[in-house]
Design a protein around this motif. Structure first.
Motif, PDB file in Angstrom:
ATOM      1  N   ARG A 129       0.824  -1.220   0.000  1.00 54.58           N
ATOM      2  CA  ARG A 129       0.000   0.000   0.000  1.00 54.58           C
ATOM      3  C   ARG A 129       0.851   1.260   0.000  1.00 54.58           C
ATOM      4  NH1 ARG A 129      -0.183  -2.016   5.173  1.00 54.58           N
ATOM      5  NH2 ARG A 129       0.402  -0.602   6.887  1.00 54.58           N
ATOM      6  N   HIS A 130       2.129   1.145   0.324  1.00 52.40           N
ATOM      7  CA  HIS A 130       3.015   2.318   0.350  1.00 52.40           C
ATOM      8  C   HIS A 130       3.923   2.386  -0.880  1.00 52.40           C
ATOM      9  CE1 HIS A 130       1.699   3.196   4.373  1.00 52.40           C
ATOM     10  NE2 HIS A 130       2.176   2.063   4.864  1.00 52.40           N
ATOM     11  N   LEU A 131       3.717   1.509  -1.844  1.00 55.01           N
ATOM     12  CA  LEU A 131       4.592   1.452  -3.012  1.00 55.01           C
ATOM     13  C   LEU A 131       4.011   2.229  -4.185  1.00 55.01           C
ATOM     14  CD1 LEU A 131       5.646  -2.320  -2.929  1.00 55.01           C
ATOM     15  CD2 LEU A 131       6.978  -0.336  -2.185  1.00 55.01           C
ATOM     16  N   GLU A 132       4.896   2.624  -5.097  1.00 58.30           N
ATOM     17  CA  GLU A 132       4.515   3.262  -6.355  1.00 58.30           C
ATOM     18  C   GLU A 132       5.300   2.608  -7.477  1.00 58.30           C
ATOM     19  OE1 GLU A 132       5.301   7.386  -6.053  1.00 58.30           O
ATOM     20  OE2 GLU A 132       3.688   7.799  -4.592  1.00 58.30           O
ATOM     21  N   VAL A 133       4.740   2.626  -8.690  1.00 58.08           N
ATOM     22  CA  VAL A 133       5.436   2.079  -9.849  1.00 58.08           C
ATOM     23  C   VAL A 133       6.740   2.845 -10.064  1.00 58.08           C
ATOM     24  CG1 VAL A 133       5.340   1.763 -12.345  1.00 58.08           C
ATOM     25  CG2 VAL A 133       3.319   1.278 -10.952  1.00 58.08           C
ATOM     26  N   GLY A 134       7.820   2.110 -10.252  1.00 57.39           N
ATOM     27  CA  GLY A 134       9.134   2.704 -10.438  1.00 57.39           C
ATOM     28  C   GLY A 134       9.938   2.806  -9.160  1.00 57.39           C
ATOM     29  N   ALA A 135       9.280   2.625  -8.030  1.00 58.44           N
ATOM     30  CA  ALA A 135       9.985   2.714  -6.746  1.00 58.44           C
ATOM     31  C   ALA A 135      10.819   1.461  -6.512  1.00 58.44           C
ATOM     32  CB  ALA A 135       8.988   2.895  -5.610  1.00 58.44           C
ATOM     33  N   VAL A 136      11.895   1.627  -5.760  1.00 62.08           N
ATOM     34  CA  VAL A 136      12.712   0.482  -5.351  1.00 62.08           C
ATOM     35  C   VAL A 136      12.274   0.065  -3.954  1.00 62.08           C
ATOM     36  CG1 VAL A 136      15.029  -0.316  -4.788  1.00 62.08           C
ATOM     37  CG2 VAL A 136      14.664   1.156  -6.779  1.00 62.08           C
ATOM     38  N   CYS A 137      11.937  -1.205  -3.827  1.00 61.80           N
ATOM     39  CA  CYS A 137      11.547  -1.746  -2.531  1.00 61.80           C
ATOM     40  C   CYS A 137      12.482  -2.900  -2.201  1.00 61.80           C
ATOM     41  CB  CYS A 137      10.090  -2.226  -2.559  1.00 61.80           C
ATOM     42  SG  CYS A 137       9.804  -3.655  -3.650  1.00 61.80           S
ATOM     43  N   LYS A 138      12.209  -3.579  -1.132  1.00 61.99           N
ATOM     44  CA  LYS A 138      12.956  -4.775  -0.767  1.00 61.99           C
ATOM     45  C   LYS A 138      11.998  -5.958  -0.756  1.00 61.99           C
ATOM     46  CE  LYS A 138      16.673  -2.587   1.853  1.00 61.99           C
ATOM     47  NZ  LYS A 138      17.726  -3.025   0.898  1.00 61.99           N
ATOM     48  N   VAL A 139      12.478  -7.094  -1.266  1.00 66.20           N
ATOM     49  CA  VAL A 139      11.683  -8.315  -1.337  1.00 66.20           C
ATOM     50  C   VAL A 139      12.399  -9.405  -0.559  1.00 66.20           C
ATOM     51  CG1 VAL A 139      10.717 -10.079  -2.847  1.00 66.20           C
ATOM     52  CG2 VAL A 139      10.745  -7.695  -3.583  1.00 66.20           C
ATOM     53  N   GLY A 140      11.667 -10.110   0.295  1.00 69.76           N
ATOM     54  CA  GLY A 140      12.260 -11.198   1.066  1.00 69.76           C
ATOM     55  C   GLY A 140      11.187 -11.981   1.793  1.00 69.76           C
ATOM     56  N   ILE A 141      11.620 -12.924   2.600  1.00 64.84           N
ATOM     57  CA  ILE A 141      10.703 -13.741   3.399  1.00 64.84           C
ATOM     58  C   ILE A 141      11.039 -13.537   4.865  1.00 64.84           C
ATOM     59  CG2 ILE A 141       9.846 -16.059   3.904  1.00 64.84           C
ATOM     60  CD1 ILE A 141      10.734 -16.930   1.150  1.00 64.84           C
ATOM     61  N   PRO A 142      10.122 -12.956   5.647  1.00 59.38           N
ATOM     62  CA  PRO A 142      10.362 -12.891   7.096  1.00 59.38           C
ATOM     63  C   PRO A 142      10.313 -14.304   7.667  1.00 59.38           C
ATOM     64  CG  PRO A 142       8.116 -12.230   6.584  1.00 59.38           C
ATOM     65  CD  PRO A 142       8.810 -12.404   5.263  1.00 59.38           C
ATOM     66  N   PRO A 143      10.995 -14.583   8.773  1.00 66.32           N
ATOM     67  CA  PRO A 143      10.976 -15.939   9.340  1.00 66.32           C
ATOM     68  C   PRO A 143       9.547 -16.452   9.499  1.00 66.32           C
ATOM     69  CG  PRO A 143      12.597 -14.582  10.464  1.00 66.32           C
ATOM     70  CD  PRO A 143      11.838 -13.664   9.557  1.00 66.32           C
TER      71      PRO A 143
END
Length: 243
Positions: free
Chosen positions: A69-83
């Motif tokens: 909900r806080h992302l926008e197209v073109g933005a850099v985010c982080k992707v991963g799996i929390p434990p």
């Protein structure tokens, strides 16, 4: 089948390419395009569940930081799996590896369910598939393996004198043809791979000297918060399954 795992993956930078009400699509930071695959053209992107209220959200393991909900197209985010605690529903091996349009090709698929989710035989597709050799730095830490002393196909005798074939922790088949219940500990290994195995028999006897099937099941249910199911443990496939 039955392993209880703690799954995690370090958060890695990824760029958002598309957003919908239900999905966030990112440039995947780990795989490469398979140049030898001429019938699937992968564009280097992966769609992740983006709506916490959706069914897919509960199946998806990967999350973004910040949340969708806080992302926008073109933005850099982080992707991963929390434990995340999961349990293994099935394991499938493909030979030859499955063509998916990306590299590495899929040679193994481990289907897992989150804590609190039970296998539903009426669903055509359930769970999340993990290929432990696909280049994503996913950590799979074993928390509990019920009946770790046995392997699929073992034949055992229980303390009540019944002979059983072990196919999976909750998949036992008595040779007397009577209604399956559960084996009475301690157990004696009769054969492994169709032959007596004295060393393995010693391990089985030692491991089941105390405790019970009920205690093994109770520990599993405590960790998974799920109902046990009877499924095929491993399928060694010589064809490519439909996806």
């Amino acid at each position: 089948m039955g392993d209880v795992l703690l799954v995690s993956c370090p958060y890695t930078d990824a760029r958002v390419t598309r957003l919908t009400r239900r999905e966030v699509v990112v440039e995947w930071p780990w795989w490469e395009v398979d140049p030898e695959c001429d019938w699937i053209e992968w564009n280097g992107q992966v769609a992740l569940a983006g709506d916490p209220a959706s069914y897919d959200w509960d199946l998806e393991l990967f999350r973004t930081e910040p949340p969708p909900r806080h992302l926008e197209v073109g933005a850099v985010c982080k992707v991963g799996i929390p434990p995340t605690v999961v349990h293994v529903m099935s394991v499938e091996r493909m030979d030859p590896p499955l063509e998916t349009g990306r590299l590495p090709r899929m040679g193994t698929q481990v289907m897992v369910l989150r804590t609190g989710q039970s296998h539903d035989p009426d669903l055509e597709w359930q769970g999340y598939g993990i290929d432990p050799d696909d280049g994503i730095p996913i950590a799979l830490d074993l928390l509990f393996r019920p009946y770790a002393c046995l392997v699929a196909g073992d034949e055992v005798a229980d303390a009540a004198g019944r002979a059983w074939r072990f196919d999976a922790p909750w998949d036992w088949h008595p040779f007397d043809g009577q209604e399956p219940s559960e084996p009475a500990w301690p157990l004696s290994l009769l054969t492994r791979d169709g032959h007596p195995d004295d060393a393995a028999a010693t391990v089985v006897a030692r491991a089941t000297r105390s405790g019970s099937h009920e205690q093994e099941l109770a520990r599993w249910v405590e960790l998974t918060q799920a109902r046990p199911t009877r499924l095929v443990v491993v399928r060694d496939s010589v064809r490519q399954p439909n996806r």
